[in-house]
Design a protein around this motif. Structure first.
Motif, PDB file in Angstrom:
ATOM      1  N   ILE A 110       0.833  -1.198   0.000  1.00 34.72           N
ATOM      2  CA  ILE A 110       0.000   0.000   0.000  1.00 34.72           C
ATOM      3  C   ILE A 110       0.870   1.251   0.000  1.00 34.72           C
ATOM      4  O   ILE A 110       2.054   1.205   0.335  1.00 34.72           O
ATOM      5  CB  ILE A 110      -0.960   0.049   1.220  1.00 34.72           C
ATOM      6  N   SER A 111       0.255   2.350  -0.367  1.00 32.17           N
ATOM      7  CA  SER A 111       0.853   3.669  -0.231  1.00 32.17           C
ATOM      8  C   SER A 111      -0.010   4.405   0.775  1.00 32.17           C
ATOM      9  O   SER A 111      -1.203   4.603   0.542  1.00 32.17           O
ATOM     10  CB  SER A 111       0.831   4.389  -1.588  1.00 32.17           C
ATOM     11  N   GLY A 112       0.579   4.774   1.906  1.00 29.50           N
ATOM     12  CA  GLY A 112      -0.194   5.416   2.963  1.00 29.50           C
ATOM     13  C   GLY A 112       0.359   6.783   3.301  1.00 29.50           C
ATOM     14  O   GLY A 112       1.559   7.040   3.139  1.00 29.50           O
ATOM     15  N   GLN A 113      -0.512   7.659   3.767  1.00 34.65           N
ATOM     16  CA  GLN A 113      -0.041   8.967   4.202  1.00 34.65           C
ATOM     17  C   GLN A 113       0.918   8.776   5.371  1.00 34.65           C
ATOM     18  O   GLN A 113       0.668   7.980   6.276  1.00 34.65           O
ATOM     19  CB  GLN A 113      -1.218   9.856   4.563  1.00 34.65           C
ATOM     20  N   SER A 114       2.008   9.497   5.343  1.00 33.13           N
ATOM     21  CA  SER A 114       3.091   9.258   6.296  1.00 33.13           C
ATOM     22  C   SER A 114       2.674   9.455   7.750  1.00 33.13           C
ATOM     23  O   SER A 114       3.199   8.786   8.634  1.00 33.13           O
ATOM     24  CB  SER A 114       4.310  10.120   5.967  1.00 33.13           C
ATOM     25  N   PRO A 138       2.643  13.987   1.909  1.00 33.70           N
ATOM     26  CA  PRO A 138       3.684  13.002   2.218  1.00 33.70           C
ATOM     27  C   PRO A 138       3.107  11.582   2.364  1.00 33.70           C
ATOM     28  O   PRO A 138       2.145  11.361   3.103  1.00 33.70           O
ATOM     29  CB  PRO A 138       4.258  13.491   3.551  1.00 33.70           C
ATOM     30  N   HIS A 139       3.712  10.649   1.645  1.00 28.33           N
ATOM     31  CA  HIS A 139       3.309   9.240   1.656  1.00 28.33           C
ATOM     32  C   HIS A 139       4.521   8.346   1.896  1.00 28.33           C
ATOM     33  O   HIS A 139       5.660   8.760   1.693  1.00 28.33           O
ATOM     34  CB  HIS A 139       2.685   8.848   0.310  1.00 28.33           C
ATOM     35  N   ILE A 140       4.239   7.110   2.270  1.00 30.75           N
ATOM     36  CA  ILE A 140       5.239   6.049   2.410  1.00 30.75           C
ATOM     37  C   ILE A 140       4.642   4.783   1.813  1.00 30.75           C
ATOM     38  O   ILE A 140       3.450   4.514   1.974  1.00 30.75           O
ATOM     39  CB  ILE A 140       5.585   5.779   3.902  1.00 30.75           C
TER      40      ILE A 140
END
Length: 148
Positions: A110-114, A138-140
């Protein structure tokens, strides 16, 4: 509280509109982030819908990841009036279980908000990227190893 899981083709027009309105409200309006919220991934998505008293309270969308052997989910939201009731935890747990059941043999990326890093790590997700900007937020990238 009632959870339903539907393919895009199984959603009624009112259900689809309700989902899209909630997604645009949260991700475009509340987060002040103009971007193409409804995209081609919706064509073949699996929609996790959590209702409280018949009203949409939380939602996620399950999609195939571009990386072979991985599934993904995103568009994780809790409608504003239902926040602070741990429904985010409910919908993410249910989404992970749905992926394990319907797509065995796949890990989850997944790509999630940091700012949600600790939240996703509490489910066993590990960060696999540095923080980057996606649509100015910003994501991680995170991965959850489901298969051994």
């Amino acid at each position: 509280m009632r959870l339903s899981v539907k393919k895009t083709s199984e959603l009624s027009v009112p259900e689809l509109l309700e989902i899209m309105k909630a997604r645009v409200k949260v991700f475009v309006v509340e987060q002040e982030c103009p971007y193409q919220e409804i995209d081609d991934q919706d064509d073949n998505a699996l929609h996790m819908i959590l209702r409280v008293d018949g009203r949409l309270a939380a939602y996620t969308r399950i999609i195939k990841d571009s990386k072979p052997g991985y599934m993904s989910f995103g568009r994780v939201l809790v409608v504003k009036e239902f926040r602070e009731q741990h429904l985010g935890r409910e919908i993410v747990s249910a989404t992970i279980e749905e992926i394990k059941q319907d797509f065995p043999g796949n890990n989850i990326k997944i790509s999630g908000q940091s700012y949600l890093q600790k939240f996703y790590e509490s489910f066993g997700f590990k960060p696999v990227s540095d923080v980057y900007l996606e649509d100015g937020i910003p994501h991680i990238d995170f991965e959850l190893q489901v298969i051994e």
